[in-house]
Write a protein that holds these residues in place. Structure first.
Motif, PDB file in Angstrom:
ATOM      1  N   LEU A 183      29.730  40.612  45.810  1.00  0.00           N
ATOM      2  CA  LEU A 183      28.701  41.444  46.231  1.00  0.00           C
ATOM      3  C   LEU A 183      29.939  42.953  46.552  1.00  0.00           C
ATOM      4  CD1 LEU A 183      26.367  43.203  46.544  1.00  0.00           C
ATOM      5  CD2 LEU A 183      26.126  41.929  48.670  1.00  0.00           C
ATOM      6  N   PHE A 184      30.481  44.027  45.411  1.00  0.00           N
ATOM      7  CA  PHE A 184      30.997  44.313  45.751  1.00  0.00           C
ATOM      8  C   PHE A 184      32.328  43.756  45.976  1.00  0.00           C
ATOM      9  CE2 PHE A 184      27.241  46.455  46.924  1.00  0.00           C
ATOM     10  CZ  PHE A 184      26.617  47.009  46.082  1.00  0.00           C
ATOM     11  N   GLY A 185      32.422  43.123  45.969  1.00  0.00           N
ATOM     12  CA  GLY A 185      34.644  42.186  45.571  1.00  0.00           C
ATOM     13  C   GLY A 185      34.134  41.816  47.541  1.00  0.00           C
ATOM     14  N   LEU A 186      32.751  41.810  47.627  1.00  0.00           N
ATOM     15  CA  LEU A 186      33.212  41.183  49.620  1.00  0.00           C
ATOM     16  C   LEU A 186      33.750  39.482  49.404  1.00  0.00           C
ATOM     17  CD1 LEU A 186      30.657  42.765  50.815  1.00  0.00           C
ATOM     18  CD2 LEU A 186      32.197  43.475  51.351  1.00  0.00           C
ATOM     19  N   PHE A 187      33.443  38.887  48.449  1.00  0.00           N
ATOM     20  CA  PHE A 187      33.352  37.931  48.305  1.00  0.00           C
ATOM     21  C   PHE A 187      33.969  37.551  47.620  1.00  0.00           C
ATOM     22  CE2 PHE A 187      28.725  38.551  49.088  1.00  0.00           C
ATOM     23  CZ  PHE A 187      28.612  37.965  50.268  1.00  0.00           C
ATOM     24  N   GLY A 188      35.806  38.288  47.010  1.00  0.00           N
ATOM     25  CA  GLY A 188      36.512  37.699  45.839  1.00  0.00           C
ATOM     26  C   GLY A 188      35.848  37.258  44.636  1.00  0.00           C
ATOM     27  N   LYS A 189      37.024  37.474  43.362  1.00  0.00           N
ATOM     28  CA  LYS A 189      36.520  37.074  42.873  1.00  0.00           C
ATOM     29  C   LYS A 189      35.655  35.333  42.114  1.00  0.00           C
ATOM     30  CE  LYS A 189      40.746  39.549  41.184  1.00  0.00           C
ATOM     31  NZ  LYS A 189      41.902  39.345  39.936  1.00  0.00           N
ATOM     32  N   SER A 190      35.129  35.403  41.008  1.00  0.00           N
ATOM     33  CA  SER A 190      34.874  33.656  40.646  1.00  0.00           C
ATOM     34  C   SER A 190      35.391  33.024  40.824  1.00  0.00           C
ATOM     35  CB  SER A 190      33.722  34.789  39.807  1.00  0.00           C
ATOM     36  OG  SER A 190      34.344  35.050  38.356  1.00  0.00           O
ATOM     37  N   LYS A 191      34.975  31.878  40.630  1.00  0.00           N
ATOM     38  CA  LYS A 191      35.998  31.265  40.413  1.00  0.00           C
ATOM     39  C   LYS A 191      36.504  30.675  39.164  1.00  0.00           C
ATOM     40  CE  LYS A 191      33.387  27.513  43.708  1.00  0.00           C
ATOM     41  NZ  LYS A 191      33.462  26.461  43.977  1.00  0.00           N
ATOM     42  N   GLN A 192      35.877  31.008  37.810  1.00  0.00           N
ATOM     43  CA  GLN A 192      35.702  31.101  36.772  1.00  0.00           C
ATOM     44  C   GLN A 192      37.252  32.399  36.282  1.00  0.00           C
ATOM     45  OE1 GLN A 192      32.763  31.756  38.100  1.00  0.00           O
ATOM     46  NE2 GLN A 192      31.696  29.539  37.297  1.00  0.00           N
ATOM     47  N   LEU A 193      36.958  33.495  37.234  1.00  0.00           N
ATOM     48  CA  LEU A 193      37.698  34.653  36.967  1.00  0.00           C
ATOM     49  C   LEU A 193      39.518  34.088  36.824  1.00  0.00           C
ATOM     50  CD1 LEU A 193      38.780  37.199  35.454  1.00  0.00           C
ATOM     51  CD2 LEU A 193      37.591  38.429  37.744  1.00  0.00           C
ATOM     52  N   THR A 194      39.163  33.472  38.223  1.00  0.00           N
ATOM     53  CA  THR A 194      40.518  33.009  39.308  1.00  0.00           C
ATOM     54  C   THR A 194      41.018  32.039  38.107  1.00  0.00           C
ATOM     55  OG1 THR A 194      39.510  33.293  41.587  1.00  0.00           O
ATOM     56  CG2 THR A 194      41.430  31.907  41.404  1.00  0.00           C
ATOM     57  N   ALA A 195      40.301  31.125  38.297  1.00  0.00           N
ATOM     58  CA  ALA A 195      40.926  29.381  37.386  1.00  0.00           C
ATOM     59  C   ALA A 195      41.623  30.443  35.564  1.00  0.00           C
ATOM     60  CB  ALA A 195      39.696  28.737  36.882  1.00  0.00           C
ATOM     61  N   LEU A 196      40.852  31.087  35.155  1.00  0.00           N
ATOM     62  CA  LEU A 196      41.329  31.945  34.062  1.00  0.00           C
ATOM     63  C   LEU A 196      42.553  32.908  34.213  1.00  0.00           C
ATOM     64  CD1 LEU A 196      41.851  33.230  31.672  1.00  0.00           C
ATOM     65  CD2 LEU A 196      39.972  35.047  31.771  1.00  0.00           C
ATOM     66  N   GLU A 197      42.988  33.451  35.607  1.00  0.00           N
ATOM     67  CA  GLU A 197      44.200  33.781  36.427  1.00  0.00           C
ATOM     68  C   GLU A 197      45.574  33.265  36.065  1.00  0.00           C
ATOM     69  OE1 GLU A 197      42.815  36.301  39.236  1.00  0.00           O
ATOM     70  OE2 GLU A 197      42.438  38.089  37.778  1.00  0.00           O
ATOM     71  N   VAL A 198      44.747  31.835  36.433  1.00  0.00           N
ATOM     72  CA  VAL A 198      45.853  30.768  36.306  1.00  0.00           C
ATOM     73  C   VAL A 198      46.182  30.669  35.346  1.00  0.00           C
ATOM     74  CG1 VAL A 198      45.921  28.556  37.160  1.00  0.00           C
ATOM     75  CG2 VAL A 198      45.060  29.893  39.143  1.00  0.00           C
ATOM     76  N   GLU A 199      45.413  30.124  34.399  1.00  0.00           N
ATOM     77  CA  GLU A 199      45.993  29.336  32.882  1.00  0.00           C
ATOM     78  C   GLU A 199      46.329  31.042  32.467  1.00  0.00           C
ATOM     79  OE1 GLU A 199      45.943  26.504  32.347  1.00  0.00           O
ATOM     80  OE2 GLU A 199      44.164  25.945  33.402  1.00  0.00           O
TER      81      GLU A 199
END
Length: 124
Positions: A4-20
């Motif tokens: 919600l408006f970036g309040l909770f950070g990035k999704s787990k999937q997006l974070t996992a993609l960024e790691v990859e």
């Protein structure tokens, strides 16, 4: 996906993609979030239940397209480069595949390495 408006950070999937992406040699901050989100959307179920191997495969292909063969091989290995190049060989034969869509994304957003863009201009 964003929370919600970036309040909770990035999704787990997006974070996992960024790691990859980082593992594949492409720093995720060099890529617009819209492109990363599009890659997730292309995955089965919109990336919501993407397996680690699906994320890794998508990230490697996207990184190769953006970095080019030389930089990708230096960031990963010659073996990984060969695996991705075999996938690229099949792209024109399977225009509706996930790999084709990822390559098209890199090309249409002008993020593709010149060698990759030239390869598809010559073959297409």
């Amino acid at each position: 996906m964003f929370g919600l408006f970036g309040l909770f950070g990035k999704s787990k999937q997006l974070t996992a993609l960024e790691v990859e992406l980082r593992e594949a040699g492409l720093h995720p901050q060099l890529l617009q979030d819209s492109i990363k989100l599009t890659v997730l959307r292309l995955l089965p179920e919109g990336g919501k239940a993407a397996r680690p191997d699906e994320l890794r495969g998508a990230a490697q292909l996207l990184a190769y397209c953006i970095l080019g063969p030389q930089d990708f091989a230096e960031a990963t290995s010659l073996r990984e480069k060969d695996v991705v190049e075999r996938r690229l060989d099949a792209v024109l034969d399977h225009p509706d595949s996930l790999d084709s869509q990822i390559v098209l994304l890199a090309l249409t957003t002008d993020n593709a390495d010149p060698a990759v863009a030239e390869r598809f201009e010559a073959e297409g």
